[in-house]
Design an enzyme around this catalytic site. Sequence first.
Site, PDB file in Angstrom:
ATOM      1  N   LEU A   1       0.864  -1.180   0.000  1.00  0.00           N
ATOM      2  CA  LEU A   1       0.000   0.000   0.000  1.00  0.00           C
ATOM      3  C   LEU A   1       0.904   1.235   0.000  1.00  0.00           C
ATOM      4  CD1 LEU A   1      -3.159   0.288   0.096  1.00  0.00           C
ATOM      5  CD2 LEU A   1      -2.784   1.254   2.357  1.00  0.00           C
ATOM      6  N   HIS A   2       1.405   1.578  -1.191  1.00  0.00           N
ATOM      7  CA  HIS A   2       2.417   2.624  -1.314  1.00  0.00           C
ATOM      8  C   HIS A   2       1.762   4.001  -1.435  1.00  0.00           C
ATOM      9  CE1 HIS A   2       1.603   2.463  -5.692  1.00  0.00           C
ATOM     10  NE2 HIS A   2       1.362   1.201  -5.415  1.00  0.00           N
ATOM     11  N   ALA A   3       2.560   4.969  -1.826  1.00  0.00           N
ATOM     12  CA  ALA A   3       2.129   6.372  -1.776  1.00  0.00           C
ATOM     13  C   ALA A   3       0.855   6.642  -2.559  1.00  0.00           C
ATOM     14  CB  ALA A   3       3.258   7.268  -2.284  1.00  0.00           C
TER      15      ALA A   3
END
Lengths: 138, 101
Positions: free
Chosen positions: B14-16
């Site tokens: 769950l990145h930027a």
Amino acid sequence: MVGLVLVSHSRTLVEGLRDIVAQFGGDDVPVALAGGTPDGRLGTTADRIVAAIRDVLGSSDAAADGAVVLFDFGSAALSLELALEELEPAERDRVRVPEAPLVEGAFAAGVQASVGASLDEVAAAAVSAASLSKSIGG
Amino acid sequence: MSERRLVVIDPAGLHARPAARFVQVASRFASTVTVKLGDRVADAKSLIAVLGLTIRPGTEIDLITVGPDADAALEALVAELGPYLATAAPTPTIVAEPEPA
């Protein structure tokens, strides 16, 4: 919508950062840049910062909400101080300079601004970005 | 209160980008939206809090919404985060080995 003013010694640095804000926060977030000197060298000038702040404060979106200013280091702080002194009190009231890192702060503030948050909420989001961990897990 | 268990299917976790999307969608609702990873929780309306969970690919998270529009908030988040998250099996299931034919 609250806008951002990005101040750096480097023009290309803040241009890239503007792309990041547009990509993650969206194109609606007003962003003005004060990067480098008028003759293309690395550095900051109060004039450019004043112009960028007024650009954001005057944009129709930010007209009601204000500007959050983020800067890199060193003389940028002095230039910004001088710039803030040049503003009219009514303008100064709509400007926040949070204790925040430039890159992560712009990213977080841009997303916060994009949801229609208040000037103080956007500034607080930038401050919170200082807590982003840089430790790389196992 | 509405709750859904989701599994992170994006190979980057769950990145930027999805974290930013999380904040933008959650902020449209009055309900509080919480992301739970193990015993850690984050306010889904705070980008830095969501990123601070360091949610890795393949992990399961619980999305919990509380408030007047809790159901709508949950449905919107599940729909908008579709490329990154999938609904996990409601309960851990033990699949029996098929009998050899």
